[in-house]
Write a protein that holds these residues in place. Structure first.
Motif, PDB file in Angstrom:
ATOM      1  N   GLY A   1       0.845  -1.198   0.000  1.00 49.52           N
ATOM      2  CA  GLY A   1       0.000   0.000   0.000  1.00 49.52           C
ATOM      3  C   GLY A   1       0.874   1.239   0.000  1.00 49.52           C
ATOM      4  O   GLY A   1       1.458   1.598   1.029  1.00 49.52           O
TER       5      GLY A   1
ATOM      6  N   TRP B   1      -9.186  17.439  10.320  1.00 45.37           N
ATOM      7  CA  TRP B   1      -9.623  18.770   9.887  1.00 45.37           C
ATOM      8  C   TRP B   1     -10.350  18.653   8.558  1.00 45.37           C
ATOM      9  O   TRP B   1     -10.178  17.688   7.823  1.00 45.37           O
ATOM     10  CB  TRP B   1      -8.422  19.713   9.757  1.00 45.37           C
ATOM     11  CG  TRP B   1      -7.870  19.791   8.358  1.00 45.37           C
ATOM     12  CD1 TRP B   1      -8.178  20.737   7.422  1.00 45.37           C
ATOM     13  CD2 TRP B   1      -6.953  18.898   7.712  1.00 45.37           C
ATOM     14  NE1 TRP B   1      -7.500  20.469   6.249  1.00 45.37           N
ATOM     15  CE2 TRP B   1      -6.746  19.350   6.403  1.00 45.37           C
ATOM     16  CE3 TRP B   1      -6.289  17.734   8.129  1.00 45.37           C
ATOM     17  CZ2 TRP B   1      -5.918  18.696   5.493  1.00 45.37           C
ATOM     18  CZ3 TRP B   1      -5.452  17.078   7.225  1.00 45.37           C
ATOM     19  CH2 TRP B   1      -5.280  17.570   5.928  1.00 45.37           C
TER      20      TRP B   1
ATOM     21  N   ALA C   1      -8.062   9.359   8.706  1.00 51.78           N
ATOM     22  CA  ALA C   1      -7.577  10.719   8.908  1.00 51.78           C
ATOM     23  C   ALA C   1      -6.093  10.799   8.563  1.00 51.78           C
ATOM     24  O   ALA C   1      -5.319   9.882   8.864  1.00 51.78           O
ATOM     25  CB  ALA C   1      -7.810  11.151  10.352  1.00 51.78           C
ATOM     26  N   TRP C   2      -5.746  11.903   7.964  1.00 54.08           N
ATOM     27  CA  TRP C   2      -4.407  12.115   7.423  1.00 54.08           C
ATOM     28  C   TRP C   2      -3.321  12.021   8.505  1.00 54.08           C
ATOM     29  O   TRP C   2      -2.326  11.337   8.339  1.00 54.08           O
ATOM     30  CB  TRP C   2      -4.399  13.483   6.742  1.00 54.08           C
ATOM     31  CG  TRP C   2      -3.100  13.902   6.165  1.00 54.08           C
ATOM     32  CD1 TRP C   2      -2.615  13.596   4.930  1.00 54.08           C
ATOM     33  CD2 TRP C   2      -2.118  14.727   6.795  1.00 54.08           C
ATOM     34  NE1 TRP C   2      -1.381  14.189   4.751  1.00 54.08           N
ATOM     35  CE2 TRP C   2      -1.062  14.877   5.876  1.00 54.08           C
ATOM     36  CE3 TRP C   2      -2.040  15.356   8.044  1.00 54.08           C
ATOM     37  CZ2 TRP C   2       0.072  15.630   6.169  1.00 54.08           C
ATOM     38  CZ3 TRP C   2      -0.918  16.102   8.337  1.00 54.08           C
ATOM     39  CH2 TRP C   2       0.115  16.230   7.404  1.00 54.08           C
TER      40      TRP C   2
ATOM     41  N   ARG D   1     -11.746   9.017  -4.341  1.00 52.94           N
ATOM     42  CA  ARG D   1     -10.703   8.509  -3.451  1.00 52.94           C
ATOM     43  C   ARG D   1      -9.314   8.745  -4.038  1.00 52.94           C
ATOM     44  O   ARG D   1      -8.353   8.947  -3.326  1.00 52.94           O
ATOM     45  CB  ARG D   1     -10.914   7.001  -3.226  1.00 52.94           C
ATOM     46  CG  ARG D   1      -9.907   6.323  -2.328  1.00 52.94           C
ATOM     47  CD  ARG D   1     -10.210   6.518  -0.865  1.00 52.94           C
ATOM     48  NE  ARG D   1      -9.090   6.143  -0.022  1.00 52.94           N
ATOM     49  CZ  ARG D   1      -9.073   6.267   1.297  1.00 52.94           C
ATOM     50  NH1 ARG D   1     -10.117   6.736   1.930  1.00 52.94           N
ATOM     51  NH2 ARG D   1      -8.022   5.927   2.008  1.00 52.94           N
TER      52      ARG D   1
ATOM     53  N   ALA E   1      -0.743  -0.219  -5.725  1.00 56.45           N
ATOM     54  CA  ALA E   1      -1.593  -0.583  -6.864  1.00 56.45           C
ATOM     55  C   ALA E   1      -1.782   0.583  -7.833  1.00 56.45           C
ATOM     56  O   ALA E   1      -2.016   0.376  -9.021  1.00 56.45           O
ATOM     57  CB  ALA E   1      -2.947  -1.047  -6.345  1.00 56.45           C
ATOM     58  N   GLU E   2      -1.677   1.822  -7.324  1.00 54.26           N
ATOM     59  CA  GLU E   2      -1.892   2.966  -8.219  1.00 54.26           C
ATOM     60  C   GLU E   2      -0.639   3.215  -9.056  1.00 54.26           C
ATOM     61  O   GLU E   2       0.469   2.833  -8.664  1.00 54.26           O
ATOM     62  CB  GLU E   2      -2.245   4.208  -7.402  1.00 54.26           C
ATOM     63  CG  GLU E   2      -3.605   4.092  -6.722  1.00 54.26           C
ATOM     64  CD  GLU E   2      -3.980   5.367  -5.976  1.00 54.26           C
ATOM     65  OE1 GLU E   2      -4.191   6.389  -6.629  1.00 54.26           O
ATOM     66  OE2 GLU E   2      -4.038   5.325  -4.739  1.00 54.26           O
TER      67      GLU E   2
ATOM     68  N   LYS F   1     -10.229  19.313  -2.693  1.00 55.56           N
ATOM     69  CA  LYS F   1     -10.046  20.750  -2.442  1.00 55.56           C
ATOM     70  C   LYS F   1      -9.253  21.364  -3.596  1.00 55.56           C
ATOM     71  O   LYS F   1      -9.739  21.415  -4.719  1.00 55.56           O
ATOM     72  CB  LYS F   1      -9.328  20.942  -1.094  1.00 55.56           C
ATOM     73  CG  LYS F   1      -9.957  20.162   0.074  1.00 55.56           C
ATOM     74  CD  LYS F   1      -9.176  20.334   1.361  1.00 55.56           C
ATOM     75  CE  LYS F   1      -9.702  19.481   2.500  1.00 55.56           C
ATOM     76  NZ  LYS F   1      -9.250  18.090   2.499  1.00 55.56           N
TER      77      LYS F   1
ATOM     78  N   ARG G   1      -3.956  12.683  -0.207  1.00 53.52           N
ATOM     79  CA  ARG G   1      -5.353  12.658  -0.654  1.00 53.52           C
ATOM     80  C   ARG G   1      -6.147  13.916  -0.272  1.00 53.52           C
ATOM     81  O   ARG G   1      -7.073  14.287  -1.003  1.00 53.52           O
ATOM     82  CB  ARG G   1      -6.083  11.425  -0.103  1.00 53.52           C
ATOM     83  CG  ARG G   1      -5.565  10.168  -0.770  1.00 53.52           C
ATOM     84  CD  ARG G   1      -6.347   8.912  -0.441  1.00 53.52           C
ATOM     85  NE  ARG G   1      -5.465   7.787  -0.692  1.00 53.52           N
ATOM     86  CZ  ARG G   1      -5.205   7.291  -1.895  1.00 53.52           C
ATOM     87  NH1 ARG G   1      -5.783   7.778  -2.958  1.00 53.52           N
ATOM     88  NH2 ARG G   1      -4.362   6.290  -2.043  1.00 53.52           N
TER      89      ARG G   1
ATOM     90  N   VAL H   1      -0.582  -6.455  -4.611  1.00 48.24           N
ATOM     91  CA  VAL H   1      -0.280  -7.725  -3.953  1.00 48.24           C
ATOM     92  C   VAL H   1      -1.564  -8.533  -3.984  1.00 48.24           C
ATOM     93  O   VAL H   1      -2.631  -8.043  -3.607  1.00 48.24           O
ATOM     94  CB  VAL H   1       0.207  -7.500  -2.507  1.00 48.24           C
ATOM     95  CG1 VAL H   1       0.298  -8.829  -1.770  1.00 48.24           C
ATOM     96  CG2 VAL H   1       1.541  -6.788  -2.509  1.00 48.24           C
TER      97      VAL H   1
ATOM     98  N   CYS I   1       0.438   6.530   4.544  1.00 52.43           N
ATOM     99  CA  CYS I   1       0.945   5.773   5.686  1.00 52.43           C
ATOM    100  C   CYS I   1       2.150   4.910   5.281  1.00 52.43           C
ATOM    101  O   CYS I   1       3.179   4.899   5.985  1.00 52.43           O
ATOM    102  CB  CYS I   1      -0.199   4.902   6.205  1.00 52.43           C
ATOM    103  SG  CYS I   1       0.159   4.048   7.714  1.00 52.43           S
TER     104      CYS I   1
ATOM    105  N   ASP J   1      -5.634   3.808   7.492  1.00 54.07           N
ATOM    106  CA  ASP J   1      -7.083   3.645   7.313  1.00 54.07           C
ATOM    107  C   ASP J   1      -7.550   2.187   7.342  1.00 54.07           C
ATOM    108  O   ASP J   1      -8.731   1.926   7.554  1.00 54.07           O
ATOM    109  CB  ASP J   1      -7.515   4.220   5.951  1.00 54.07           C
ATOM    110  CG  ASP J   1      -7.635   5.743   5.935  1.00 54.07           C
ATOM    111  OD1 ASP J   1      -7.081   6.389   6.842  1.00 54.07           O
ATOM    112  OD2 ASP J   1      -8.263   6.274   5.008  1.00 54.07           O
TER     113      ASP J   1
END
Ligand SMILES: Cc1cc2nc3c(=O)[nH]c(=O)nc-3n(C[C@H](O)[C@H](O)[C@H](O)COP(=O)(O)OP(=O)(O)OC[C@H]3O[C@@H](n4cnc5c(N)ncnc54)[C@H](O)[C@@H]3O)c2cc1C
Length: 408
Positions: A8, A320, A291-292, A126, A34-35, A47, A42, A78, A12, A273
């Motif tokens: 991932g 936030w 959350a970030w 997302r 995967a991206e 925004k 994100r 994976v 994180c 997450d």
């Protein structure tokens, strides 16, 4: 040489990879994502990236990964984990051996029930690619229907208005932001959206969505229909746990980890997450955060514990959201509160302090323009962490310095 594999490549995972090096790990690090993009932030997706059509804001550029000796495999998933053989199977057919494994697979948007097939006018938000696709449908005058009055839907509504789109926000519950946001703050947010021209419809029951070549229709349970050019569904996220579940790890509203972010299987940790964890400050209550800052904090903590530090999770939840020129912040968990104290600060900004039955400050939530509430929320966080039982009268008075209550 010890090999740590991170599955991932988001906020994180990237944070954990660099933290391993900062803590002196000199073995092999492989980050699999995967991206197609290198790990990116994100929060801008709903925004400024959506508003201005920006490229992904990378956590770090390619040179920094190379300098740190972190191998980043993008565009590869994976597909399975073999905890007994200590290998992971990649989507290109390769398998990768590991000594220790970190799972930072994040979450994915919850789809609208019953939707399947190729859908162009019904989207979720997302990834960077989602932002690009949504932006393409947001020309001035186009009608955007947003399903879900949570943070992502509301941030999207604010940006879509700035782009000149007509916006209708559909919420099934009696009010927006009903998860974890006090009524008074949700009211300010709703009023601002309405003043900006967003139509907010609460308590609506949607039966189905129907896409045709030129438009998309919302069919309500009461028989009415509404046409739009684009629908974005923002009804929450589902943690990516399937890999872990198939590998036999315990799942409990996310990949279950202990206070050290260790899963039920030795040498496999999880963070961000995708995981649920016990938080000592709230009696060991298990929670999963989207959350970030949590993704960052847990990335760093997981790195330490992959190296055997044995440190327990202590950071408090903090979140936030920016909508128009308003910023909302929430620190701690308010649901055990029996008393709420309001403190009005300058220019209409205010903070709500949430106290438990014993008078202990357990959460604070605030809203104001720009960074009007940032400093006070930061101090509130320190008070929550310190277990302070502040005098409610002093807390409500804007002239009382929060620092003095922290010291007390
Ligand atoms: C539009 C938007 C706006 C946001 N705004 C805010 C905000 O204002 N404030 C705030 O506090 N938080 C905000 N957040 C939340 C914050 O961005 C997330 O909490 C954070 O990104 C979580 O990081 P993560 O690394 O755990 O997961 P992610 O960022 O989801 O990264 C996980 C990565 O793992 C990849 N992956 C999954 N499965 C596999 C697999 N099998 N193999 C390989 N790769 C895999 C995924 O493709 C993904 O790239 C926002 C989120 C979104 C979507």
């Amino acid at each position: 040489m010890l090999h740590i594999v991170i599955i991932g490549a988001g906020e994180c995972g990237a944070r954990a990879a660099f933290a391993l090096r900062e803590k002196g790990f000199d073995g092999q690090i492989t980050l699999v994502g995967a991206e197609e993009h290198l790990p990116y932030e994100r929060p801008p997706l709903s925004k400024e990236a959506l508003l201005h059509g920006l490229e992904p804001k990378l956590v770090s550029d390619a040179a920094r990964y190379a300098d740190a000796g972190i191998a980043v495999l993008t565009g590869l998933s994976v597909e399975s984990i073999d905890p007994a053989g200590k290998t992971v199977q990649l989507s290109n057919g390769d398998s990768l051996p590991y000594d220790r494994l970190l799972l930072t697979m994040g979450a994915r948007p919850r789809p609208f029930p019953g939707l399947s097939g190729t859908i162009h006018r019904i989207r979720t938000l997302r990834t960077h690619d989602d932002t690009v696709a949504i932006r393409a449908g947001l020309q001035p005058g186009k009608h955007l229907a947003i399903i879900g009055g949570g943070f992502i839907g509301l941030e999207l509504a604010a940006t879509a208005r700035k782009l000149g789109a007509q916006v209708t926000l559909l919420e099934g519950l009696p009010r927006i932001l009903s998860r974890g946001v006090p009524d008074e703050i949700a009211g300010v947010v709703a009023a601002r959206h309405q003043a900006e021209g967003v139509e907010i419809l609460c308590g609506v029951k949607i039966q189905s969505l129907e896409e045709s070549r030129d438009e998309v229709k919302v069919h309500f349970e009461d028989g009415r229909t509404m046409a739009a050019d684009l629908i974005v569904v923002g009804i929450g996220a589902i943690p990516n746990v399937e890999l872990a579940r198939d590998a036999g790890l315990t799942i409990d509203n996310g990949i279950a980890v202990d206070e050290h972010l260790q899963t039920s299987v030795p040498d496999i940790f999880a963070a961000g997450d995708c995981c649920s964890f016990p938080l000592a400050h709230y009696d060991g209550r298990r929670l999963r955060l989207e959350a970030w800052r949590n993704a960052q904090d847990q990335g760093a903590l997981a790195a330490a514990n992959l190296l055997g530090a044995g440190e327990a999770m202590s950071a408090l939840p903090w979140f936030w959201s920016d909508q128009y020129d308003l910023t909302l912040q929430i620190a701690g968990l308010a649901d055990g509160a029996t008393q709420t104290i309001r403190r009005d600060t300058a220019d209409g900004a205010f903070i709500l302090f949430h106290l438990d039955a014993g008078g202990r400050l357990i959460a604070a939530s605030g809203i104001g323009t720009g960074n009007a509430i940032a400093r006070d929320i930061r101090l509130a966080e320190m008070m929550i962490a310190a277990g302070v039982r502040p005098d409610p009268v002093a807390l409500a008075a804007a002239q009382t310095k929060l620092k003095s209550l922290l010291a007390a």
